[in-house]
Design a protein around this motif. Structure first.
Motif, short mmCIF file in Angstrom:
data_model
loop_
_atom_site.label_atom_id
_atom_site.label_comp_id
_atom_site.label_asym_id
_atom_site.label_seq_id
_atom_site.Cartn_x
_atom_site.Cartn_y
_atom_site.Cartn_z
N LYS B 52 36.99 33.08 40.34
CA LYS B 52 35.62 32.88 41.01
C LYS B 52 34.55 32.07 40.71
O LYS B 52 34.22 31.24 41.10
CB LYS B 52 35.34 34.31 41.50
N SER B 53 34.09 32.42 39.44
CA SER B 53 32.95 31.76 39.01
C SER B 53 33.46 30.42 38.64
O SER B 53 32.73 29.38 38.44
CB SER B 53 32.48 32.49 37.69
N VAL B 54 34.66 30.33 38.05
CA VAL B 54 35.04 28.90 37.78
C VAL B 54 35.17 28.19 38.95
O VAL B 54 34.84 26.64 39.01
CB VAL B 54 36.56 29.10 37.21
N LEU B 55 35.48 28.49 40.05
CA LEU B 55 35.53 27.71 41.43
C LEU B 55 34.16 27.32 41.58
O LEU B 55 33.80 26.11 42.03
CB LEU B 55 36.17 28.59 42.62
N LEU B 56 33.14 28.16 41.67
CA LEU B 56 31.84 28.23 41.83
C LEU B 56 31.33 26.84 40.86
O LEU B 56 30.58 25.98 41.62
CB LEU B 56 30.91 29.40 41.49
N ARG B 57 31.67 27.00 39.61
CA ARG B 57 31.02 25.95 38.65
C ARG B 57 31.75 24.56 38.85
O ARG B 57 31.03 23.97 38.66
CB ARG B 57 31.28 26.60 37.25
N THR B 58 32.86 24.82 39.56
CA THR B 58 33.47 23.37 39.59
C THR B 58 33.01 22.87 40.75
O THR B 58 32.54 21.60 40.88
CB THR B 58 35.21 23.66 40.09
N MET B 59 32.61 23.62 41.85
CA MET B 59 31.91 23.09 43.15
C MET B 59 30.71 22.51 42.97
O MET B 59 30.13 21.52 43.39
CB MET B 59 31.88 24.18 44.14
N VAL B 60 29.81 23.24 41.90
CA VAL B 60 28.45 22.37 41.72
C VAL B 60 28.48 21.44 40.56
O VAL B 60 27.49 20.86 40.30
CB VAL B 60 27.40 23.43 41.29
N GLY B 61 29.69 21.01 40.11
CA GLY B 61 29.84 19.98 39.27
C GLY B 61 29.70 20.19 37.67
O GLY B 61 29.55 19.33 37.02
N ASP B 210 30.78 42.73 46.17
CA ASP B 210 29.83 43.71 46.69
C ASP B 210 30.41 43.74 48.09
O ASP B 210 29.95 42.77 48.75
CB ASP B 210 28.42 43.37 46.40
N LEU B 211 31.17 44.83 48.36
CA LEU B 211 31.75 45.08 49.78
C LEU B 211 30.60 44.93 50.74
O LEU B 211 30.55 44.69 51.93
CB LEU B 211 32.58 46.27 49.94
N ASP B 212 29.34 45.76 50.34
CA ASP B 212 28.36 45.86 51.31
C ASP B 212 27.82 44.52 51.83
O ASP B 212 27.58 44.02 52.82
CB ASP B 212 27.28 46.66 50.86
N SER B 213 27.66 43.43 50.64
CA SER B 213 27.26 42.12 50.97
C SER B 213 28.22 41.41 51.91
O SER B 213 27.86 40.91 52.85
CB SER B 213 27.17 41.31 49.80
N LEU B 214 29.61 41.41 51.51
CA LEU B 214 30.54 40.88 52.40
C LEU B 214 30.27 41.29 53.86
O LEU B 214 30.23 40.65 54.67
CB LEU B 214 31.79 41.10 51.83
N GLY B 215 30.28 42.69 54.19
CA GLY B 215 30.05 42.85 55.39
C GLY B 215 28.68 42.67 56.18
O GLY B 215 28.81 42.37 57.43
N ALA B 216 27.72 42.78 55.42
CA ALA B 216 26.26 42.82 55.90
C ALA B 216 26.14 41.11 56.28
O ALA B 216 25.69 40.99 57.40
CB ALA B 216 25.43 43.25 54.89
N ILE B 217 26.38 40.37 55.43
CA ILE B 217 25.94 38.77 55.74
C ILE B 217 26.96 37.92 55.54
O ILE B 217 26.50 36.63 56.36
CB ILE B 217 24.76 38.35 54.62
N CYS B 218 28.23 38.06 55.38
CA CYS B 218 29.09 37.03 55.00
C CYS B 218 29.69 36.86 56.49
O CYS B 218 30.26 37.47 57.13
CB CYS B 218 30.03 37.27 54.18
N ASP B 219 29.60 35.38 56.93
CA ASP B 219 30.53 35.22 58.21
C ASP B 219 31.82 34.88 57.83
O ASP B 219 32.81 35.36 58.59
CB ASP B 219 29.77 33.61 58.70
N ARG B 220 32.16 34.32 56.59
CA ARG B 220 33.69 34.36 56.50
C ARG B 220 33.70 34.62 54.80
O ARG B 220 32.83 34.70 54.11
CB ARG B 220 34.10 32.75 56.55
N ILE B 221 34.89 35.08 54.69
CA ILE B 221 35.41 35.50 53.14
C ILE B 221 36.43 34.52 52.65
O ILE B 221 37.51 34.40 53.43
CB ILE B 221 35.50 36.81 53.08
N ALA B 222 36.22 34.00 51.46
CA ALA B 222 37.46 33.33 51.05
C ALA B 222 37.97 34.31 49.88
O ALA B 222 37.41 34.55 49.13
CB ALA B 222 37.05 31.95 50.28
N VAL B 223 39.42 34.52 49.99
CA VAL B 223 39.93 35.59 48.90
C VAL B 223 40.58 34.78 47.86
O VAL B 223 41.58 33.86 48.25
CB VAL B 223 40.91 36.50 49.57
N LEU B 224 40.60 34.73 46.65
CA LEU B 224 41.39 34.17 45.53
C LEU B 224 42.40 34.71 45.26
O LEU B 224 42.48 35.76 44.83
CB LEU B 224 40.39 33.74 44.39
N LEU B 225 43.50 34.27 45.44
CA LEU B 225 44.57 34.91 45.22
C LEU B 225 45.85 33.78 44.79
O LEU B 225 46.08 32.62 45.66
CB LEU B 225 45.28 35.38 46.69
#
Lengths: 383, 266
Positions: B52-61, B210-225
């Motif tokens: 997950k973090s690797v994806l984020l770090r890749t996206m920000v370069g 955080d499942l609460d965060s996902l439910g409360a504010i996320c419009d979409r969810i990307a599951v890494l699998l």
């Protein structure tokens, strides 16, 4: 004021004019952080309102970010403070809500603490540093007492010494230091011989170069350089290792499991240095004399046999012992300071770095002070 | 960078295609596809070690992908020269897990640093903008002159967020924004992200557990699998039959966090 509002890269501008009985401030273009410097300047040079009603016309604003919204709000707030009535005209809803958000959050932060007069600050710093040094000396003395008790206990009950870490640290601090200690001492022997010979040649007594090398290396240089090397190599490593464990809460974990960090961490390191430093100093002496001998035989007209004979007559056993006696004490000091600073680490990784530096400086300082005291002591004793 | 006349909802701001990242022989992502639209909040979830973090770090370069394209705000980040990359960096903000504040600077100085580096704003205006951001992320004004070591974990995150927002970025990347916060602090942080999205027209990409965060504010969810992502809304992913996803959204914690919410929606 006419700007080509609507195009993508129009820079933010501001202008004001009298429009009937209304003072109109016209904003246009991109009010973003990139344009904020120019806008800020333009706002400051804006003629002050001649009416007590002002309309802020945002119809031509093509983009607004927090910086722009702040500038708008700052203008409004300044006018309101002067008792001028303001009104936002033709602002997009998104822009209005951003300005509202900024307005809600426009709470000034307290000023940073003022810098004191430079002279007073300097005096204060000297005072604080003096007290810090005194406290540190007291704490180090406390730690010394603690270590002495633990060491003494370990002598009475040697099975409390953990053998594996002891051997590990002897390898790390002693065995692995052999190449660098040997090389440095060898070179110092060479340098001493060369410098000595150059001076003594003026009197035609080059042979006394051997005396200089012998007493220089055996009494002082061998052990001192070894101690300095170990302070840089092992003392710093002790602080960094123990400090990192402290940051990771490993020390606390140890205590909760019922292990005494003094016994588990400090003791093997102290013993390792106390054991290794005399051995390394002996090796340094050999290499230093070797360096001197090689210099004497190659560059000077002294044969190896002459060197050996002169060496035997120039030194007594005491010359050797004077150097070596100091070694375990220096090792003790280096280990003491390294472990003490490591245990003082608190919280952040940054303090590991700071205290590691301090451990090296402090242990070298103490070693040299002690060396000077030893010199005086030996001079008084006449050996 | 700013709210323009058309706020551009629905425009793709970030498109990852055919992404492969690997460390040595270990492949983390393979042929990964992800599209993010302006104004949405997308949550990235996945088990430990799925990258997950690797994806984020890749996206920000920060990590160079082994293969694939990452198109951010119209620019292909793997093909940018240094100048273009710096320009792009100004348009994104990143909040690292523990704030990653510079420890030798106060909070206000931390926030002013990007402004000082990338704009020619006069110091007084920089400070005024920093003050607005400090208040905006819910820090007390007197936090401005504190050093990071004097702040609690939650305050460091808020200060890191303020620094990430200093230049009004278009895309905000958050790495586990609520990890290590108490439930009240975490809920407040979620709410803050939602509000800032509204106020600043942000697009938010967050790695979270955080499942609460996902439910409360996320419009979409990307599951890494399986080295890829599966994207869906909370509702659609809850219907998913894939075992890990099912377990994730139907485990005891998920039920506790989400069922009241979906019960309300149904």
């Amino acid at each position: 004021m006419s700007t080509d509002a609507g195009t993508a890269h129009d820079i933010g501008t501001v202008d004001s004019r009298l429009d009937g009985d209304l003072w109109r401030i016209v904003l246009a273009g991109q009010w973003t952080v990139a344009a904020a410097t120019g806008i800020d300047r333009a706002l400051k040079s804006l003629p002050s309102a001649t009416q007590n009603r002002v309309a802020i016309d945002m119809a031509q604003v093509s983009a607004l970010d927090t910086a722009g919204a702040w500038l708008v709000w700052r203008t409004i707030a300044a006018l309101n403070d002067q008792g001028v009535e303001t009104e936002l005209v033709a602002a997009q809803p998104a822009h209005t809500s951003l300005i509202d958000t900024v307005a809600r959050n426009a709470v000034p932060c307290p000023d940073p603490p003022r810098r004191r007069n430079a002279f007073i600050a300097m005096v204060e710093r000297v005072g604080a540093a003096t007290f810090a040094a005194l406290y540190e000396a007291r704490d180090l003395l406390n730690f010394l007492g603690l270590v002495v008790i633990v060491l003494a206990r370990s002598i009475v009950r040697p099975h409390r010494i953990r053998l594996t870490p002891l051997i590990f640290h002897i390898e790390q601090s002693g065995l692995n230091a052999i190449p660098i200690v040997g090389l440095i001492s060898f070179l110092i022997g060479v340098v001493l011989a060369f410098q000595g010979a150059e001076q003594l040649a003026k009197f035609g007594v080059e042979i006394f170069t051997v005396n200089i090398v012998a007493s220089g290396v055996l009494r002082e240089m061998g052990v001192l350089l070894t101690a300095i090397m170990l302070a840089g190599r092992s003392g710093s490593a002790f602080t960094a290792q123990i400090g990192t464990m402290k940051v990771n809460e490993e020390i606390d974990a140890m205590r909760t499991i019922g292990l005494d960090p003094m016994e588990v961490l400090v003791l093997p390191r102290m013993w390792a240095l106390v054991i290794c430093l005399p051995l390394l100093a002996f090796f340094a002496n050999v290499m230093g004399l070797l360096g001197g001998a090689i210099m004497a035989t190659t560059a000077l007209d002294i044969t190896f046999f002459q060197f050996a004979r002169q060496l035997a007559s120039a030194t007594t056993l005491w010359t050797f012992w004077i150097g070596i006696i100091k070694a375990p004490i220096f090792g003790f000091i280096i280990g003491l300071v390294g472990c003490y600073e490591g245990l003082r680490v608190s919280g952040s990784a940054e303090s590991v770095g700071r205290l590691t530096t301090r451990a090296v400086v402090e242990s070298i300082f103490l070693v040299i002070i002690l060396d000077a005291l030893f010199s005086i002591l030996f001079a008084e004793l006449g050996i | 960078m700013a709210i323009s006349a058309t706020n551009g909802a629905g425009v793709t701001v970030l498109r990852v295609s055919g992404l492969r990242t690997q460390f040595g022989a270990q492949v983390i992502h393979d042929d990964l596809e992800l599209t993010i639209k302006r104004g949405e909040i997308i949550g990235i979830v996945g088990g430990s070690g799925t990258g997950k973090s690797v994806l984020l770090r890749t996206m920000v370069g920060l990590i160079r992908p082994a293969a694939g394209q990452i198109n951010m705000l119209g620019a292909e980040i793997t093909a940018l020269n240094d100048d273009a990359r710096a320009t792009l960096q100004k348009r994104i903000g990143v909040l690292f897990q523990d704030g990653a504040l510079f420890s030798s600077l106060t909070v206000a100085q931390n926030i002013m640093l990007p402004l000082k580096e990338h704009t020619d704003l006069p110091p007084a205006l920089r400070l005024e903008i920093a003050e607005v951001k400090i208040n905006m992320v819910g820090l007390a004004p007197d936090a401005a002159n504190k050093y990071p070591s004097e702040l609690s974990g939650g305050m460091r995150k808020r200060a890191g967020l303020a620094r990430a927002l200093a230049l009004d970025p278009e895309i905000l990347f958050l790495d586990e924004p609520t990890a290590g916060l108490d439930p009240i602090g975490a809920a407040a942080f979620d709410q803050l992200i939602g509000e800032l999205r509204q106020a600043l027209n942000l697009t938010v990409v967050m790695v979270t557990h955080d499942l609460d965060s996902l439910g409360a504010i996320c419009d979409r969810i990307a599951v890494l699998l399986d080295k890829r992502v599966k994207v869906g809304t909370m509702a659609s992913l809850r219907q998913d039959s894939e075992p890990w996803i099912h377990e994730y959204f139907h485990g005891p914690r998920a039920r506790a966090a989400l069922d009241p919410l979906t019960a309300g929606n149904e």
